[in-house]
Scaffold this motif. Structure first.
Motif, PDB file in Angstrom:
ATOM      1  N   ARG A   1       1.025  -1.206   0.065  1.00  0.00           N
ATOM      2  CA  ARG A   1       0.233  -0.020   0.029  1.00  0.00           C
ATOM      3  C   ARG A   1       0.891   1.198   0.038  1.00  0.00           C
TER       4      ARG A   1
ATOM      5  N   THR B   1       1.894   5.102   0.959  1.00  0.00           N
ATOM      6  CA  THR B   1       2.074   5.839   2.188  1.00  0.00           C
ATOM      7  C   THR B   1       0.823   6.670   2.449  1.00  0.00           C
ATOM      8  N   LYS B   2       0.590   7.369   3.551  1.00  0.00           N
ATOM      9  CA  LYS B   2      -0.427   8.267   3.573  1.00  0.00           C
ATOM     10  C   LYS B   2      -0.285   9.567   2.964  1.00  0.00           C
ATOM     11  N   GLY B   3       0.952   9.767   2.461  1.00  0.00           N
ATOM     12  CA  GLY B   3       1.279  10.932   1.799  1.00  0.00           C
ATOM     13  C   GLY B   3       1.110  10.544   0.218  1.00  0.00           C
ATOM     14  N   PHE B   4       0.685   9.223  -0.174  1.00  0.00           N
ATOM     15  CA  PHE B   4       0.732   8.435  -1.409  1.00  0.00           C
ATOM     16  C   PHE B   4       1.990   8.401  -2.381  1.00  0.00           C
TER      17      PHE B   4
ATOM     18  N   ASP C   1       5.800   3.018  -0.372  1.00  0.00           N
ATOM     19  CA  ASP C   1       6.129   2.670   0.894  1.00  0.00           C
ATOM     20  C   ASP C   1       7.403   1.887   0.702  1.00  0.00           C
TER      21      ASP C   1
ATOM     22  N   THR D   1      -2.533   7.956  -8.874  1.00  0.00           N
ATOM     23  CA  THR D   1      -2.744   8.899  -7.971  1.00  0.00           C
ATOM     24  C   THR D   1      -1.809  10.247  -8.290  1.00  0.00           C
TER      25      THR D   1
ATOM     26  N   SER E   1       1.150  11.039  -7.789  1.00  0.00           N
ATOM     27  CA  SER E   1       1.811  11.440  -6.776  1.00  0.00           C
ATOM     28  C   SER E   1       3.328  10.885  -7.017  1.00  0.00           C
TER      29      SER E   1
ATOM     30  N   ASN F   1     -10.812  12.522  -3.214  1.00  0.00           N
ATOM     31  CA  ASN F   1     -11.539  11.658  -2.341  1.00  0.00           C
ATOM     32  C   ASN F   1     -12.890  12.116  -2.675  1.00  0.00           C
TER      33      ASN F   1
ATOM     34  N   LEU G   1      -8.310   2.372  -3.161  1.00  0.00           N
ATOM     35  CA  LEU G   1      -8.856   3.779  -2.814  1.00  0.00           C
ATOM     36  C   LEU G   1     -10.042   3.863  -3.276  1.00  0.00           C
TER      37      LEU G   1
ATOM     38  N   TYR H   1     -12.123   7.066  -4.075  1.00  0.00           N
ATOM     39  CA  TYR H   1     -11.316   7.991  -4.823  1.00  0.00           C
ATOM     40  C   TYR H   1     -11.682   8.127  -6.387  1.00  0.00           C
TER      41      TYR H   1
ATOM     42  N   HIS I   1     -13.541  16.955   4.516  1.00  0.00           N
ATOM     43  CA  HIS I   1     -13.139  16.450   5.911  1.00  0.00           C
ATOM     44  C   HIS I   1     -13.803  17.459   6.906  1.00  0.00           C
TER      45      HIS I   1
END
Length: 381
Positions: A146, A148-151, A154, A178, A180, A322, A348, A351, A381
């Motif tokens: 997966r 990371t949280k910052g896309f 990892d 993504t 990213s 998202n 995701l 998304y 959010h």
């Protein structure tokens, strides 16, 4: 999603650029865009496949028309000339370049050359899926780690799963879907720590949109002294040639020779080779496409922020954001209203991925977005 990735006509004379050899009709500057075309025979607005909504340039379109008269001939010297041209532009030897029918073929031959029964591919999740499909077809195991949280990829997680069975690691950077980035310095450190028998495919399909920064540098433009690294590039995206199916790999001569065994003979057509030559010559169009994409990307983010939405930071010609609702329902809402966006990605699942279209197309996108039957506060959010 299976996407695509993209010269020089040797027979017109070594060292002679196609753009100076072909008669161009009515193009006052290289980057003049062709009129918009519908994809296929449908009436949908296509924001689903990360294509260049403006391309190809007028000069490339002229080259394509000019090339029609040679379609009764096999590519032959045109193939070799394009390889030499790509090698020269990238400051490598011709034997370090391999052409493919889209960069998807480059991924396929990488899998066939380095994977097989008992071997393992490590990749991110989500990412471009062709490599996974090819690895499974070759009988290999696939480990998906997966983002990371910052896309970003990892890399620590991927390294932890690596073993002597890991023959291939796939890194799409900027990543699809993504858009990213994974920082260049972290990638270098990651590659150094991989087992000596592990090869790394760096997919740079969206390279031109990423720009140069401390975060990003191409592994072709700034190579590592490591022959395990294979870089894939595409003519599908910034050059606007997705329909002609042309990509290439740059690697060491030994690695390219190993991959060449699995390439389909004569898979590159003569129109694609000539179009690619004109595209490489048309640097004005390249710069305009990159600039136009930056403007379209900024406008997309402006519109998103005006609606209190926060897409993932994009370094490509698409963005992902998202919706806080199942993506499938959002995708179908757009389809019912005449707009195609990227399919759902299970990793995701709330998304959506949106390719940047022309300004009028994006106005339609936002109008359809505003028609979504969800309370707007529940999409924030």
């Amino acid at each position: 999603m299976i996407t695509s990735r993209r010269g020089f006509l040797r027979s017109l004379g070594a060292g002679t650029a196609l753009a100076t050899s072909w008669p161009l009709t009515g193009t006052s500057r290289a980057a003049t865009f062709e009129p918009s075309r519908l994809a296929g025979n449908d009436s949908f607005i296509h924001l689903n496949s990360n294509e260049n909504a403006y391309g190809p340039s007028a000069k490339v379109s002229d080259a394509i028309r000019f090339s029609i008269g040679s379609v009764n001939r096999y590519p032959g010297e045109q193939y070799d000339g394009l390889v030499e041209r790509i090698a020269g532009l990238n400051k490598v030897k011709p034997e370090q370049v391999l052409l493919g029918c889209g960069s998807s073929e480059i991924l396929r031959v990488s899998a066939l050359a380095f994977l097989g029964q008992g071997n393992q591919l490590i990749q991110a999740s989500p990412t471009f899926e062709v490599m996974e499909h090819c690895a499974r077809a070759a009988g290999s195991d696939v480990i998906s780690v997966r983002l990371t949280k910052g896309f970003a990829h990892d890399l620590d997680g991927m390294l932890a799963r690596a073993s002597t069975s890991t023959r291939l690691v796939y890194i799409c950077n900027p990543n699809n879907p993504t858009a990213s980035l994974t920082p260049r310095g972290e990638l270098e450190n990651f590659i150094r720590q991989l087992p000596a028998s592990t090869f790394v495919v760096i997919d740079e399909a969206y390279h031109h949109y990423a720009g140069q920064s401390g975060m990003y540098a191409s592994f072709i433009d700034r190579p590592l002294d490591d022959e395990r690294v294979i870089v894939a590039r595409s003519f599908s995206t910034v050059y606007g040639l997705a329909g002609l199916r042309l990509g290439y790999a740059v690697a060491s001569a030994r690695v390219i020779q190993q991959m060449r065994t699995f390439v389909t003979e004569n898979s590159i057509n003569s129109i694609a080779t000539q179009a690619a030559g004109a595209a490489l010559d048309d640097t004005d169009a390249l710069h305009d496409f990159v600039h136009r994409n930056a403007d379209d990307r900024q406008e997309f983010f402006n519109q998103a922020m005006a609606r209190a939405l926060k897409p993932i930071d994009s370094h490509a010609n698409f963005a992902m954001m998202n919706t806080f609702h199942p993506a499938e329902g959002v995708v179908q809402h757009f389809r019912k209203n005449g707009v195609l966006i990227g399919r759902p990605f299970p990793a995701l699942d709330t998304y959506i991925r949106v390719s940047f279209g022309r300004p009028k197309e994006m106005l339609v996108f936002w109008r359809i977005w505003d028609m979504l039957p969800y309370p707007k506060h529940s999409m924030q959010h």
